[in-house]
Design a protein around this motif. Structure first.
Motif, PDB file in Angstrom:
ATOM      1  N   ASP A 170      10.225 -47.758   0.491  1.00 54.53           N
ATOM      2  CA  ASP A 170       9.410 -48.376  -0.554  1.00 54.53           C
ATOM      3  C   ASP A 170      10.258 -49.041  -1.626  1.00 54.53           C
ATOM      4  O   ASP A 170       9.937 -50.140  -2.094  1.00 54.53           O
ATOM      5  N   ASN A 171      11.354 -48.405  -2.013  1.00 52.70           N
ATOM      6  CA  ASN A 171      12.123 -48.884  -3.160  1.00 52.70           C
ATOM      7  C   ASN A 171      13.541 -49.306  -2.832  1.00 52.70           C
ATOM      8  O   ASN A 171      14.267 -49.777  -3.714  1.00 52.70           O
ATOM      9  N   TYR A 172      13.949 -49.149  -1.574  1.00 48.25           N
ATOM     10  CA  TYR A 172      15.305 -49.507  -1.164  1.00 48.25           C
ATOM     11  C   TYR A 172      15.266 -50.204   0.185  1.00 48.25           C
ATOM     12  O   TYR A 172      14.603 -49.743   1.127  1.00 48.25           O
ATOM     13  N   LYS A 173      15.966 -51.344   0.275  1.00 48.07           N
ATOM     14  CA  LYS A 173      16.073 -52.086   1.531  1.00 48.07           C
ATOM     15  C   LYS A 173      17.541 -52.414   1.789  1.00 48.07           C
ATOM     16  O   LYS A 173      18.253 -52.869   0.890  1.00 48.07           O
ATOM     17  N   LEU A 191      11.117 -60.884   3.399  1.00 52.05           N
ATOM     18  CA  LEU A 191      10.981 -59.675   4.200  1.00 52.05           C
ATOM     19  C   LEU A 191      11.175 -58.418   3.356  1.00 52.05           C
ATOM     20  O   LEU A 191      10.506 -57.398   3.568  1.00 52.05           O
ATOM     21  N   ALA A 192      12.067 -58.490   2.377  1.00 54.74           N
ATOM     22  CA  ALA A 192      12.347 -57.344   1.513  1.00 54.74           C
ATOM     23  C   ALA A 192      11.290 -57.144   0.431  1.00 54.74           C
ATOM     24  O   ALA A 192      11.367 -56.189  -0.341  1.00 54.74           O
ATOM     25  N   ASN A 193      10.299 -58.049   0.369  1.00 51.71           N
ATOM     26  CA  ASN A 193       9.235 -57.974  -0.636  1.00 51.71           C
ATOM     27  C   ASN A 193       9.750 -58.111  -2.064  1.00 51.71           C
ATOM     28  O   ASN A 193       9.182 -57.525  -2.997  1.00 51.71           O
ATOM     29  N   MET A 194      10.819 -58.888  -2.225  1.00 52.47           N
ATOM     30  CA  MET A 194      11.278 -59.175  -3.582  1.00 52.47           C
ATOM     31  C   MET A 194      10.346 -60.190  -4.231  1.00 52.47           C
ATOM     32  O   MET A 194       9.906 -61.147  -3.590  1.00 52.47           O
TER      33      MET A 194
END
Length: 372
Positions: A170-173, A191-194
């Protein structure tokens, strides 16, 4: 002038950095409960290397904390979500440290090459050891998956793929990408939802300098266009043409680590101009000697002077007593050949008080216009 850089050798600088960090931790310069998971063999670095790595680590931490605390005057429920993007993250453990400190951002994204392939004539040198260390994100994913202390920081829903070199929580990619391919870089951010609208802290430590200018320049411009409220932390070498710089270049080239970008931005002024020319609103750089003497030490002095003059700059006194140190001339030369450049886009008006000490803030308040 170097025109080639062996990717396996550049990858080895990541391993060297992890080993240097562990050396600092063991000597008491800093706290990091996770770096030892990423080091194959512990080594004892010379005091000048330990102190230099501490300066690099401390400069990044202080500027990152400024970013994380930029809206501390606002009620916690009203604070803006923040995200961190680390380019060429290697085996960095910052996310796990921030988790322990209760300061982890809404999203922390690390990007690096999945594999570091060898160039041309170096291919014959591939052996089992190089193969083991060729995969950057794949190796890191494997270590995270196998280590419960790391894995538990990601939550039960985390997905880890050693084959793909990915970690998705959820919080780390952690994601593999060729940083030179801007379209793929754009895709991986999605893809990382940034969220490009959120305040973003971008880290590039000795990464862009290993790329040719035609590859690194677009990355700086892409970041300026992509993130309207952002701080960019750049740490890399300068001054390749003086006697010390020439020896530094020879040493790196001997190891196959040619600094392909250094002659395009050989000075702090040139690096500042790179950011301004690529669309950043402000940029300022200091060499690491100035950072050590006037930023790391000065920050601690301001915190302590109101308590007790006897304890003035206690942190630096502690650091400088950790090891016998008599390499002052070499220390000064070495630190003058590395720099931090700090660039800002501030559409949300959050970063007015961010940067180097206040008496130098005028440098951050106006774009540089001088030629490199």
């Amino acid at each position: 002038m170097s025109t080639t850089s062996n990717k396996a050798a550049v990858q080895a600088t990541n391993d060297d950095a992890s080993a240097s960090k562990l050396s600092c931790v063991k000597k008491g310069y800093m706290k990091d409960d996770y770096v030892h998971f990423f080091v194959r063999r512990s080594v004892k670095r010379a005091p000048i290397i330990n102190r230099g790595y501490f300066a690099r680590w401390s400069a990044l931490r202080k500027l990152l904390y400024q970013f994380l605390d930029c809206d501390r005057h606002v009620d916690e429920k009203d604070r803006t979500k923040k995200q961190i993007l680390s380019l060429g993250a290697g085996f960095d453990t910052m996310y796990f440290q921030l988790q322990d400190e209760g300061r982890a951002p809404y999203l922390y994204v690390e990007l690096d090459f999945k594999e570091r392939l060898l160039f041309g004539c170096m291919k014959w040198k591939v052996n089992d050891e190089l193969r083991i260390w060729a995969a950057v994100t794949s190796k890191k994913a494997a270590i995270i998956e196998s280590c419960s202390q790391l894995r538990e920081k990601l939550g039960a829903s985390a997905l880890i793929s050693q084959e793909k070199g990915e970690v998705l929580s959820d919080n780390y990619k952690l994601l593999p990408v060729d940083l030179r391919d801007i379209q793929k870089l754009d895709d991986i951010i999605t893809l990382a939802n940034m969220d490009p609208c959120l305040p973003t802290f971008i880290i590039a430590e000795c990464v862009l300098i290993y790329l040719d200018p035609d590859s690194s320049r677009p990355i700086v411009g892409w970041a300026a266009r992509k993130f309207s409220t952002a701080m960019f932390f750049l740490y890399e070498q300068i001054h390749p043409d003086d006697a010390f710089g020439q020896q530094m270049m020879k040493n790196l080239e001997y190891r196959g680590c040619g600094l392909l970008g250094i002659y395009a931005t050989p000075t702090i002024q040139a690096k500042e101009n790179l950011f301004i020319d690529q669309g950043w609103q402000r940029a300022v750089g200091w060499d690491m000697l100035k950072v050590y003497n006037s930023f790391i030490e000065a920050q601690e002095r301001r915190r302590l002077c109101c308590q007790d003059a006897y304890h003035l700059s206690f942190l630096m006194i502690r650091i400088e007593r950790l090891e016998l140190f008599d390499e002052f001339e070499e220390w000064h030369m070495m630190q003058e050949h590395y720099c931090v450049v700090f660039a800002i886009n501030d559409a949300m008006g959050l970063f007015r008080d961010c940067g180097f000490p206040k008496d130098q803030q005028d440098l951050l308040n106006a774009p540089s216009t001088a030629s490199p």
